[in-house]
Design an enzyme around this catalytic site. Structure first.
Site, PDB file in Angstrom:
ATOM      1  N   LYS A  22       0.833  -1.212   0.000  1.00  0.00           N
ATOM      2  CA  LYS A  22       0.000   0.000   0.000  1.00  0.00           C
ATOM      3  C   LYS A  22       0.868   1.263   0.000  1.00  0.00           C
ATOM      4  CE  LYS A  22      -1.667   1.508   4.127  1.00  0.00           C
ATOM      5  NZ  LYS A  22      -1.381   2.910   4.471  1.00  0.00           N
ATOM      6  N   ASN A  23       1.878   1.295   0.883  1.00  0.00           N
ATOM      7  CA  ASN A  23       2.636   2.538   1.057  1.00  0.00           C
ATOM      8  C   ASN A  23       3.659   2.784  -0.051  1.00  0.00           C
ATOM      9  OD1 ASN A  23       1.104   3.105   3.237  1.00  0.00           O
ATOM     10  ND2 ASN A  23       2.631   2.500   4.774  1.00  0.00           N
ATOM     11  N   CYS A 117      -4.538  12.338  13.574  1.00  0.00           N
ATOM     12  CA  CYS A 117      -5.341  11.143  13.310  1.00  0.00           C
ATOM     13  C   CYS A 117      -5.201  10.214  14.501  1.00  0.00           C
ATOM     14  CB  CYS A 117      -4.932  10.479  12.007  1.00  0.00           C
ATOM     15  SG  CYS A 117      -3.323   9.709  12.083  1.00  0.00           S
ATOM     16  N   ARG A 122       0.186  14.577  13.279  1.00  0.00           N
ATOM     17  CA  ARG A 122       0.969  14.232  12.079  1.00  0.00           C
ATOM     18  C   ARG A 122       1.217  15.476  11.226  1.00  0.00           C
ATOM     19  NH1 ARG A 122      -1.129   8.686   9.643  1.00  0.00           N
ATOM     20  NH2 ARG A 122       0.931   8.699   8.680  1.00  0.00           N
ATOM     21  N   ASP A 308       4.657   0.351  12.019  1.00  0.00           N
ATOM     22  CA  ASP A 308       3.440  -0.265  11.468  1.00  0.00           C
ATOM     23  C   ASP A 308       3.272  -1.724  11.888  1.00  0.00           C
ATOM     24  OD1 ASP A 308       2.794   2.108  10.269  1.00  0.00           O
ATOM     25  OD2 ASP A 308       3.511   1.553   8.274  1.00  0.00           O
ATOM     26  N   ARG A 400      -8.759  -0.539   4.801  1.00  0.00           N
ATOM     27  CA  ARG A 400      -7.922   0.499   4.190  1.00  0.00           C
ATOM     28  C   ARG A 400      -6.574  -0.058   3.764  1.00  0.00           C
ATOM     29  NH1 ARG A 400      -6.787   5.267   7.805  1.00  0.00           N
ATOM     30  NH2 ARG A 400      -5.555   5.626   5.943  1.00  0.00           N
TER      31      ARG A 400
HETATM   32  N1  EPU Z   1       6.953  14.250  11.036  1.00  0.00           N
HETATM   33  C1  EPU Z   1       7.176  15.570  11.343  1.00  0.00           C
HETATM   34  N2  EPU Z   1       7.001  16.502  10.359  1.00  0.00           N
HETATM   35  C2  EPU Z   1       6.646  16.165   9.095  1.00  0.00           C
HETATM   36  C3  EPU Z   1       6.432  14.813   8.777  1.00  0.00           C
HETATM   37  C4  EPU Z   1       6.599  13.869   9.774  1.00  0.00           C
HETATM   38  O1  EPU Z   1       7.500  15.911  12.478  1.00  0.00           O
HETATM   39  O2  EPU Z   1       6.510  17.048   8.245  1.00  0.00           O
HETATM   40  C5  EPU Z   1       7.120  13.226  12.071  1.00  0.00           C
HETATM   41  C6  EPU Z   1       5.859  12.401  12.304  1.00  0.00           C
HETATM   42  O3  EPU Z   1       4.967  13.048  13.200  1.00  0.00           O
HETATM   43  C7  EPU Z   1       6.430  11.122  12.858  1.00  0.00           C
HETATM   44  C8  EPU Z   1       7.742  10.971  12.084  1.00  0.00           C
HETATM   45  O4  EPU Z   1       8.052  12.268  11.597  1.00  0.00           O
HETATM   46  O5  EPU Z   1       6.737  11.275  14.227  1.00  0.00           O
HETATM   47  C9  EPU Z   1       7.712   9.995  10.939  1.00  0.00           C
HETATM   48  O6  EPU Z   1       6.531  10.180  10.159  1.00  0.00           O
HETATM   49  P1  EPU Z   1       6.548   9.993   8.598  1.00  0.00           P
HETATM   50  O7  EPU Z   1       6.417  11.306   7.940  1.00  0.00           O
HETATM   51  O8  EPU Z   1       7.691   9.113   8.183  1.00  0.00           O
HETATM   52  O9  EPU Z   1       5.175   9.203   8.373  1.00  0.00           O
HETATM   53  P2  EPU Z   1       4.282   9.317   7.094  1.00  0.00           P
HETATM   54  O10 EPU Z   1       5.168   9.509   5.913  1.00  0.00           O
HETATM   55  O11 EPU Z   1       3.183  10.248   7.335  1.00  0.00           O
HETATM   56  C10 EPU Z   1       4.389   6.768   6.476  1.00  0.00           C
HETATM   57  C11 EPU Z   1       3.394   5.659   6.299  1.00  0.00           C
HETATM   58  C12 EPU Z   1       2.800   5.283   7.651  1.00  0.00           C
HETATM   59  C13 EPU Z   1       3.957   4.858   8.565  1.00  0.00           C
HETATM   60  C14 EPU Z   1       5.000   5.975   8.669  1.00  0.00           C
HETATM   61  C15 EPU Z   1       6.221   5.591   9.471  1.00  0.00           C
HETATM   62  C16 EPU Z   1       2.571   6.058   4.065  1.00  0.00           C
HETATM   63  C17 EPU Z   1       1.445   6.451   3.190  1.00  0.00           C
HETATM   64  N3  EPU Z   1       2.342   6.104   5.381  1.00  0.00           N
HETATM   65  O12 EPU Z   1       3.654   7.858   7.025  1.00  0.00           O
HETATM   66  O13 EPU Z   1       1.944   4.186   7.425  1.00  0.00           O
HETATM   67  O14 EPU Z   1       3.466   4.566   9.854  1.00  0.00           O
HETATM   68  O15 EPU Z   1       5.443   6.344   7.342  1.00  0.00           O
HETATM   69  O16 EPU Z   1       6.848   4.490   8.914  1.00  0.00           O
HETATM   70  O17 EPU Z   1       3.633   5.685   3.583  1.00  0.00           O
HETATM   71  C18 EPU Z   1       0.156   2.733   7.887  1.00  0.00           C
HETATM   72  O18 EPU Z   1       0.373   2.164   6.798  1.00  0.00           O
HETATM   73  O19 EPU Z   1      -0.605   2.224   8.763  1.00  0.00           O
HETATM   74  C19 EPU Z   1       0.812   3.995   8.189  1.00  0.00           C
HETATM   75  C20 EPU Z   1       0.374   4.820   9.130  1.00  0.00           C
END
Ligand code: EPU
Length: 421
Positions: A22-23, A117, A122, A308, A400
């Site tokens: 998915k990701n 969320c 986030r 995850d 999802r």
């Molecule tokens: N963060 C910030 N600022 C930002 C972005 C992120 O502080 O601008 C922080 C977040 O709050 C968190 C950390 O950085 O503490 C890492 O978050 P990240 O941005 O890597 O998460 P994401 O890209 O929003 C993806 C996956 C998530 C998975 C996370 C961590 C996708 C679509 N989503 O989210 O997947 O948990 O990386 O590996 O790729 C899931 O599939 O259930 C899911 C939530």
């Protein structure tokens, strides 16, 4: 409203096919915005989030449909609309992945701020900061981030944050830089296999990206990207969830298509507690025949233990001998499953971003509530081994991100049914 009814106690046995990730699929679908001509994606899982991304792309002028083989065809038909609205972004946070491609190709991206969320706060500050470094002027308009630029120029960008790198911020900046003038170097880039898959897809379209899979990614901008065919990598989180399903039921499963090299951290922890995990011709085999031992788990960015799989690992450790300690270093509030597992007889105590898991002899079936995607998977795993019947409500969360989970599990011997009220 649909729910799962699970009668616990069956040993899982046999083979389960692992779906596409998915990701990886979601950002690659978003990347089709950058492409001239047709993008053909194979191995895109059939999930609610994927259908939601198709709706969003449709609004942004990208037509997408599946052929009889299941391959997804995407083509940009209209470049006028650059606005990802709150109505869609608030339902699916991965919608934010359209920001980089819209900005790069159309020089304008208006994306609603996703807000918090179920797994916590986030923010998207790193996405915006990275695109600003490429030349974006940014503004906040009615809860939307508006990015505009006349010219996009390569830059040196540091993407580390308080919790390490960011996966989708890295995806957005990589996509944002593909059509920039000159070279972009991202430091502290996310190393996740999904980022590697995205970069490989973009390179097949004509992009010039090197270093994917390491913390330093270099992108030399090109004039345009052309359509290509690409097969999405297998889902390491789905595979990890089924590995835990085998372990928790003392089962014996082969996970066809799973790539052990993407799952080193979970394999290490499972072996440590007494589960047998081996690479096989088709993928990975997982077997367990005895009571498991306690262990410490700390979630970290890849290649560390994935957040995850934190909830699913917690369900497993509920039944290990002794006290385990799980620390969440990516989303420190991602613990809504703790109270639900305790309703099933677990002994979990949360202290800040850490949960102490005191192993118990058995879990007991109960009605429980799914709160987010991975927490729901943890409840399914607990239900597979609990004594009696577990009813899991709000399973739209699980739809999802897990393709036909009840069919895959019942094919391996689980007693799980999808029912409607
Ligand atoms: N963060 C910030 N600022 C930002 C972005 C992120 O502080 O601008 C922080 C977040 O709050 C968190 C950390 O950085 O503490 C890492 O978050 P990240 O941005 O890597 O998460 P994401 O890209 O929003 C993806 C996956 C998530 C998975 C996370 C961590 C996708 C679509 N989503 O989210 O997947 O948990 O990386 O590996 O790729 C899931 O599939 O259930 C899911 C939530």
């Amino acid at each position: 409203m649909q729910y799962f009814e699970i009668v616990g106690g069956s040993r899982l046995k046999g083979s389960i096919d692992i779906s596409g990730a998915k990701n990886a699929a979601l950002p690659i679908m978003a990347a089709s915005i950058l492409v001239e001509g047709e993008t053909v994606l194979r191995n895109v899982p059939d999930l609610a989030d994927v259908r939601q991304m198709q709706v969003l792309l449709g609004k942004l002028g990208v037509k997408s449909e599946r052929d009889e083989s299941g391959a997804m065809h995407l083509r940009v038909e209209d470049e006028m609309n650059c606005h990802a609205e709150y109505e869609i972004v608030s339902k699916m946070r991965a919608s934010v992945c359209v920001m980089g491609p819209l900005f790069a190709k159309r020089r304008r991206a208006q994306v609603s701020m996703p807000g918090g969320c179920a797994i916590g706060d986030r923010p998207i500050n790193m996405h915006v900061r990275g695109l600003e470094a490429l030349g974006a002027d940014s503004d906040l308009v009615n809860g939307d981030v508006l990015l505009k630029a006349k010219k996009i120029k390569g830059a040196d960008i540091f993407l580390g944050g308080p919790f390490g790198s960011s996966v989708t911020a890295t995806a957005n900046v990589v996509m944002g830089a593909t059509l920039a003038e000159g070279r972009t170097v991202i430091e502290s880039a996310a190393c996740e296999p999904e980022i590697v898959d995205l970069a490989n897809f973009l390179n097949a379209c004509g992009a010039r990206i090197v270093g994917q899979g390491t913390p330093q990614i270099t992108i030399d901008g090109v004039e345009s990207l052309k359509g290509t065919e690409h097969s999405v990598i297998p889902d390491r989180i789905e595979a990890g969830t089924f590995m835990i399903a085998a372990a928790i039921t003392n089962g014996d499963l082969e996970l066809a298509g799973a790539r052990i090299e993407h799952m080193r951290a979970i394999v290490d922890r499972l072996r440590h507690i007494g589960v047998i995990v081996e690479r096989s011709e088709k993928g990975v085999t997982v077997a367990s025949s005895r009571r498991l031992e306690a262990v410490e788990i700390t979630t970290q960015p890849y290649p560390g233990f994935p957040t995850d799989l934190q909830a699913q690992a917690m369900a497993l450790l509920c039944l290990a001998d002794g006290n385990s300690v799980i620390t969440e270093k990516i989303f420190p509030d991602r613990f809504l499953h703790v109270a639900e597992l305790n309703r099933m007889g677990a002994q979990l105590r949360k202290e800040g971003p850490t949960v102490i898991v005191q192993g118990v002899k058995r879990l007991i079936g109960a009605p429980v509530m799914a709160s987010d995607l991975r927490a729901s998977a943890a409840l399914v795993l607990a239900g597979l081994i609990a004594k009696g019947t577990t009813r899991i409500n709000r399973i739209y969360h699980i739809d999802r991100g897990y393709e036909k989970i009840e069919e895959k599990l019942s094919g391996a011997g689980a007693n799980i049914k999808r029912l409607s009220e």
